[in-house]
Motif scaffolding. Sequence first.
Motif, PDB file in Angstrom:
ATOM      1  N   ALA A 606     -12.847   1.091   2.449  1.00  0.00           N
ATOM      2  CA  ALA A 606     -13.686   0.524   3.508  1.00  0.00           C
ATOM      3  C   ALA A 606     -15.105   0.261   3.040  1.00  0.00           C
ATOM      4  O   ALA A 606     -15.860  -0.458   3.687  1.00  0.00           O
ATOM      5  CB  ALA A 606     -13.714   1.455   4.725  1.00  0.00           C
ATOM      6  N   GLY A 607     -15.503   0.804   1.914  1.00  0.00           N
ATOM      7  CA  GLY A 607     -16.865   0.654   1.445  1.00  0.00           C
ATOM      8  C   GLY A 607     -17.043  -0.617   0.628  1.00  0.00           C
ATOM      9  O   GLY A 607     -16.325  -1.607   0.770  1.00  0.00           O
ATOM     10  N   SER A 608     -18.022  -0.580  -0.286  1.00  0.00           N
ATOM     11  CA  SER A 608     -18.350  -1.736  -1.121  1.00  0.00           C
ATOM     12  C   SER A 608     -17.436  -1.792  -2.332  1.00  0.00           C
ATOM     13  O   SER A 608     -16.580  -0.920  -2.544  1.00  0.00           O
ATOM     14  CB  SER A 608     -19.813  -1.644  -1.558  1.00  0.00           C
ATOM     15  OG  SER A 608     -20.000  -0.471  -2.346  1.00  0.00           O
ATOM     16  N   TRP A 609     -17.652  -2.858  -3.121  1.00  0.00           N
ATOM     17  CA  TRP A 609     -16.801  -3.013  -4.300  1.00  0.00           C
ATOM     18  C   TRP A 609     -17.077  -1.911  -5.319  1.00  0.00           C
ATOM     19  O   TRP A 609     -16.205  -1.550  -6.117  1.00  0.00           O
ATOM     20  CB  TRP A 609     -16.997  -4.394  -4.931  1.00  0.00           C
ATOM     21  CG  TRP A 609     -18.398  -4.628  -5.472  1.00  0.00           C
ATOM     22  CD1 TRP A 609     -19.423  -5.117  -4.828  1.00  0.00           C
ATOM     23  CD2 TRP A 609     -18.834  -4.315  -6.793  1.00  0.00           C
ATOM     24  NE1 TRP A 609     -20.535  -5.183  -5.614  1.00  0.00           N
ATOM     25  CE2 TRP A 609     -20.188  -4.693  -6.864  1.00  0.00           C
ATOM     26  CE3 TRP A 609     -18.213  -3.770  -7.928  1.00  0.00           C
ATOM     27  CZ2 TRP A 609     -20.957  -4.532  -8.024  1.00  0.00           C
ATOM     28  CZ3 TRP A 609     -18.972  -3.625  -9.087  1.00  0.00           C
ATOM     29  CH2 TRP A 609     -20.345  -4.004  -9.129  1.00  0.00           C
ATOM     30  N   VAL A 624      -6.417  -1.268  -6.022  1.00  0.00           N
ATOM     31  CA  VAL A 624      -7.434  -0.985  -5.005  1.00  0.00           C
ATOM     32  C   VAL A 624      -8.018  -2.328  -4.520  1.00  0.00           C
ATOM     33  O   VAL A 624      -8.437  -3.153  -5.349  1.00  0.00           O
ATOM     34  CB  VAL A 624      -8.540  -0.071  -5.546  1.00  0.00           C
ATOM     35  CG1 VAL A 624      -9.534   0.251  -4.434  1.00  0.00           C
ATOM     36  CG2 VAL A 624      -7.935   1.210  -6.127  1.00  0.00           C
ATOM     37  N   VAL A 625      -8.034  -2.516  -3.214  1.00  0.00           N
ATOM     38  CA  VAL A 625      -8.594  -3.749  -2.628  1.00  0.00           C
ATOM     39  C   VAL A 625      -9.670  -3.367  -1.618  1.00  0.00           C
ATOM     40  O   VAL A 625      -9.768  -2.213  -1.192  1.00  0.00           O
ATOM     41  CB  VAL A 625      -7.493  -4.595  -1.947  1.00  0.00           C
ATOM     42  CG1 VAL A 625      -6.446  -5.034  -2.950  1.00  0.00           C
ATOM     43  CG2 VAL A 625      -6.845  -3.817  -0.810  1.00  0.00           C
ATOM     44  N   ARG A 631     -10.232  -7.206  -5.407  1.00  0.00           N
ATOM     45  CA  ARG A 631      -9.017  -6.609  -6.003  1.00  0.00           C
ATOM     46  C   ARG A 631      -9.412  -5.928  -7.308  1.00  0.00           C
ATOM     47  O   ARG A 631     -10.028  -6.544  -8.177  1.00  0.00           O
ATOM     48  CB  ARG A 631      -7.966  -7.693  -6.270  1.00  0.00           C
ATOM     49  CG  ARG A 631      -6.680  -7.189  -6.931  1.00  0.00           C
ATOM     50  CD  ARG A 631      -5.761  -8.383  -7.234  1.00  0.00           C
ATOM     51  NE  ARG A 631      -4.593  -7.974  -7.991  1.00  0.00           N
ATOM     52  CZ  ARG A 631      -3.427  -7.558  -7.473  1.00  0.00           C
ATOM     53  NH1 ARG A 631      -3.282  -7.526  -6.172  1.00  0.00           N
ATOM     54  NH2 ARG A 631      -2.420  -7.215  -8.240  1.00  0.00           N
ATOM     55  N   PHE A 632      -9.035  -4.677  -7.420  1.00  0.00           N
ATOM     56  CA  PHE A 632      -9.304  -3.891  -8.626  1.00  0.00           C
ATOM     57  C   PHE A 632      -7.963  -3.280  -9.056  1.00  0.00           C
ATOM     58  O   PHE A 632      -7.496  -2.300  -8.451  1.00  0.00           O
ATOM     59  CB  PHE A 632     -10.334  -2.787  -8.340  1.00  0.00           C
ATOM     60  CG  PHE A 632     -11.674  -3.339  -7.895  1.00  0.00           C
ATOM     61  CD1 PHE A 632     -12.645  -3.600  -8.831  1.00  0.00           C
ATOM     62  CD2 PHE A 632     -11.913  -3.601  -6.558  1.00  0.00           C
ATOM     63  CE1 PHE A 632     -13.858  -4.105  -8.419  1.00  0.00           C
ATOM     64  CE2 PHE A 632     -13.120  -4.117  -6.154  1.00  0.00           C
ATOM     65  CZ  PHE A 632     -14.103  -4.365  -7.088  1.00  0.00           C
ATOM     66  N   ALA A 633      -7.332  -3.896 -10.081  1.00  0.00           N
ATOM     67  CA  ALA A 633      -5.996  -3.498 -10.541  1.00  0.00           C
ATOM     68  C   ALA A 633      -6.007  -3.337 -12.054  1.00  0.00           C
ATOM     69  O   ALA A 633      -6.972  -3.753 -12.725  1.00  0.00           O
ATOM     70  CB  ALA A 633      -4.955  -4.528 -10.102  1.00  0.00           C
ATOM     71  N   PRO A 634      -4.941  -2.758 -12.595  1.00  0.00           N
ATOM     72  CA  PRO A 634      -4.892  -2.644 -14.067  1.00  0.00           C
ATOM     73  C   PRO A 634      -4.935  -4.004 -14.743  1.00  0.00           C
ATOM     74  O   PRO A 634      -5.353  -4.110 -15.891  1.00  0.00           O
ATOM     75  CB  PRO A 634      -3.565  -1.915 -14.306  1.00  0.00           C
ATOM     76  CG  PRO A 634      -3.333  -1.139 -13.055  1.00  0.00           C
ATOM     77  CD  PRO A 634      -3.853  -1.982 -11.964  1.00  0.00           C
ATOM     78  N   LEU A 639     -14.212  -9.669  -7.357  1.00  0.00           N
ATOM     79  CA  LEU A 639     -14.946  -9.267  -6.146  1.00  0.00           C
ATOM     80  C   LEU A 639     -14.364  -9.868  -4.881  1.00  0.00           C
ATOM     81  O   LEU A 639     -14.381  -9.268  -3.813  1.00  0.00           O
ATOM     82  CB  LEU A 639     -16.423  -9.665  -6.256  1.00  0.00           C
ATOM     83  CG  LEU A 639     -17.214  -8.958  -7.353  1.00  0.00           C
ATOM     84  CD1 LEU A 639     -18.627  -9.487  -7.378  1.00  0.00           C
ATOM     85  CD2 LEU A 639     -17.228  -7.456  -7.111  1.00  0.00           C
ATOM     86  N   GLN A 640     -13.909 -11.148  -5.003  1.00  0.00           N
ATOM     87  CA  GLN A 640     -13.362 -11.819  -3.834  1.00  0.00           C
ATOM     88  C   GLN A 640     -12.043 -12.433  -4.188  1.00  0.00           C
ATOM     89  O   GLN A 640     -11.749 -12.688  -5.371  1.00  0.00           O
ATOM     90  CB  GLN A 640     -14.308 -12.922  -3.331  1.00  0.00           C
ATOM     91  CG  GLN A 640     -15.638 -12.380  -2.814  1.00  0.00           C
ATOM     92  CD  GLN A 640     -16.542 -13.508  -2.357  1.00  0.00           C
ATOM     93  OE1 GLN A 640     -16.207 -14.656  -2.551  1.00  0.00           O
ATOM     94  NE2 GLN A 640     -17.678 -13.136  -1.765  1.00  0.00           N
TER      95      GLN A 640
END
Length: 822
Positions: A606-609, A624-625, A631-634, A639-640
Motif C-alpha cells: 500500500a505504500g510507495s515504490w 511485489v506490485v 511491478r517488482f519481480a525477479p 514504477l508504472q
Amino acid sequence: MYLKSLAIKGFKSFADPATLHFEPGVTVVVGPNGSGKSNVVDAVAWVLGAQGPRTVRSSKMEDVIFAGSADRPALGRAEVSLTIDNRAGRLPGGLAEITITRTLFRSGDSEYALNGQPCRLMDVQELLSDSGVGRQQHVIMSQGQLDQILQARPEDRRAVIEEAAGVLKHRRRRERAERRLAATEENLERLGDLVREVRRQIRPLERQATAARSHAVLAAELRSLRLHLVGRELAGLAERAERAGAERLRLRDDEAGLLDQVAELDGALDSATAELSTRREEDLVAVLTQVQALAERCRGLGAVLAERRRSVARALEAAADTDVVSTLEAEAARLGADLAAARAETEELGPVADQVAADEAAVEAEAAGTASVETGELQAVQDAYRRARSEAEPLRQGVDRERAALARLQERLSAVEQRRAGLAAERDQLAAERDELQATAPVLADTAAAAAVAQAEAAEAVAQAEAALAAAERERHRLEARAEALARAVEEARGAAGLDAVADLPGVLGLVADSVDVDAGWRLAFEAAAGAALAALVADGVEPARAALRRLQERGVPGTVVVPAGAGGPVPAPPGTERVAAHVRGRTPAVSAVVQALVGDAVAVAGSWEDAAEVALAHPGLTVVTRAGGRFAPTGWKLQAGDAVATQAAADEAASAAQRAGGAAEAAAGVLAACRERAAAAADAARRAAHEVERAGDRRQAVELALGRLDRQVSAADEELAESVRHRDEAAERVERDAARLRGIEERLPELQAAAERATAAIDEAEQARRRLAERRARVADARRELEVRRAGLAERQSVLVDRLADVERRLAGHVAERERA
C-alpha cells in the motif's frame, strides 16, 4: 432549439403581413406552383444574413421588396423576423426566445435587430456561430441544389463537412484574427513612426508646454487682477449709485420747489403782461404826442421856409428894381408892421397857454388818482387769483399723474408680490425635493453597491460555472475518447489474441482480462501482477487448449492460451502486504484457477515504490506490485505499468464514466444557464440602480442649480419689492401732499375768483377812466402842440422879420442919400 415563427412583411410576394408558426419536428409548406413556397425559404436565408442577390433568386437586393401589382402599389421596405426557441440554452444570453429582424428600405439602407434592439450583422453571426446556424453554417437545400451537392468536388464537400462539423466558424474567426493581427502590425509600424516623430517633437513640445504653463499662471494672475479691479469698480459704482439716489431725492425736492417758483413766475408773468400792456398804451400816447408835435413843428418850419422863399423872391425882385432905396424903405415899413403884428399875436397866445397849462395840471392830477387805483388792492387780488389758478391746474395734473403712477406702482407691487410668492413656493418645493433626494441618496448608493456586489458575485459565479462547464466538457471528451479508445483496443486485443478465430470452439472461455472481476482500486495492481497474460485465451482443459492452438496456427494468428493447472497453496503475504489474488475473482472455476496460477505469488504494497522494493529485496521469490501499477519481480522492476491491456470491463467502466461526465456537463450547463440568468438579472439590477443613482445625482444637481437660481430671483424680487414699496410710499406721500395743497387752493379759488371779478370790474372802470383821461390828455396835448407850433411859428416869423428888417436897415444905411430922397 428550433425555429418557432417567421414573420414576413413586404418581402417578395408577401405584400400583406404574414406569420408562420413552427412546431418541433418537421414542418412542411404545401402549395401549388407560384404560391410563394420558395419565398419562405428565401426569407429564412435572407434574415439570417444572405448578402448576395442570387442567394434569394434576385438580380439586385432591392428586388426582394414587393414591387406592386395591378391593384396594389409598391411598398417602401421589406421586413422579416425569425424567432428561435432557445429554451435549451444553446444560444448565449439566457433568453428563452431570440428574434432576429432584418429590414431593407428601397433606398438601399439595411437594418438588423435582436429582440427589437438595433445591432450589426456580425452580432447576429457571432450569436449563431456556436449553434450551427448562420449565413454560412445553416443548410438550406433549394431547388436543384441536391444534384449540385452530389456532383460537388472534394473541396466543396470538405467545405460542407466543415460547416456541418462547426470547423468553418473557427476558420472564419482565425481569418478575421489574422486580418486583425496584420492590421495591428501595420498599426504598430505606424505607431512606431509616430513615436519616433513624437520623440523628435518632445523638446519643442516641452518648451511649448513650459510656455503654456507660464501663460496659464499669468492668465490666472491676470484674471485675479481683473476680478480685483472689477470688484473695486463695482464698489465705486455702488457708492455712485448711493450718491445718485441721494442726489435724486434732493433734485426731487428741488423740482417741487422749482415747480412752486414756476407757478409764482407764471402769476408774475401774467401781471407783468397786463402792466406792460397798460404802460405800452401810455408810451404810445406819449410817442404819438411827440410825433404830432414834430409834425406841427415841421409844418411851421415849412411855412417859415415858404415865407423866406417869398422874402428872397421879393428881395431879388427889389434888387432888380431900379428904385432900390424906395423898395427897401417900403420893405422895411412892411417888415416893421409884420413884426408888430407877430408880437401882438404872440402876446395874444399867453391866455391860451395858461388855459392849456391848467388843463394839463387837471389831467395829471386825474391820472395820478387813476394810477393809485390801478396799483392798489385790485391788482394784488387779480395776481393772487391768477397765481392760484396757474398753481392749481399744474398741481391738479400732477396729482392725476401721481395717482396714475401710484396705481401702476400698486399693480407692479402686486405682480412682484405674486411672483415672489410663486418663487418662494417653488423654492420650498425644490428644497423639499432636495432634502428627499439627499435622504434617498444613501439608500440608492447602498442599493447600487449591493447590486454591484451581486453583479460581481453573479459574474464570478458565471465564470466559475463556465470553468466548471469547460472542465466537465473536457472531462467528458476525454472519457469519451478513452472509452472509444478502450473499445477499439478491446477489439484489437481480441483480434490479436485470436478470440475471433477460436470463439466457436468448445471450451474456449475468452480472454483472461474479460473473464475476471476485480475489486475497485485493484485493477492496476492486478494488471501489473498478471502482465501480458491478461491478453491470453482461457481454455477449459488441455484438449480445448490444443484445439485452440491448432486453429490459431491454421489461421496464422499469434495468440496465447492458458489452461487451469494445479497450483500450490497460497503464498503467505509478508507483513504490510496483501495478496492480489484475494481481490480478483474468476467468473468460472477454470478462470479462478488460471488467476490463482497467474497472480498467486503476487502481493501488493500500500505504500510507495520504495516500500515495494524493500519487500521484493526481502523476498526474492515474490512478485511485489503497487496499487499504482508498479511491478517488482525477479524478472525486473518498473514504477508504472506499461501499455495497459484493454479489457471489456475497463471499456465499460470508461463508457460509464463518460456517461456520468456527460451528465455532469449537462448539469454544469444548467448551472451555467442559471448563473447567466442570475448574472443578467444582477446586471440589469445594477444598471437600474446605477441609472437611478445617476438620475438622482443629476436631478439633485439640477435642483441645486434651480435653488441657487431661485434664491437669486427671490433676493432680486425682495429688492424689487422693497424698491416698489419705497416708490409707492413716496408716491403716496407726494399725492397726499399735492392733494392737500390742491384742496387748499381749490377751497380758496371761489373766493379769489369773486374778488378777482370785482377787481376786474374796478379795473375796467379804471380803464375806462384812463381812456377818458387819455382822450383828454390827447386833446390837451393837441392844444399844447398847436400852441407850441403857433408860438414856434410866431417866434420864427419874428426872428425872420427881425433879420430881414436888420438886413433892410443895413442896406438902407449904404444908400443914405437915396433914402433921404426916397
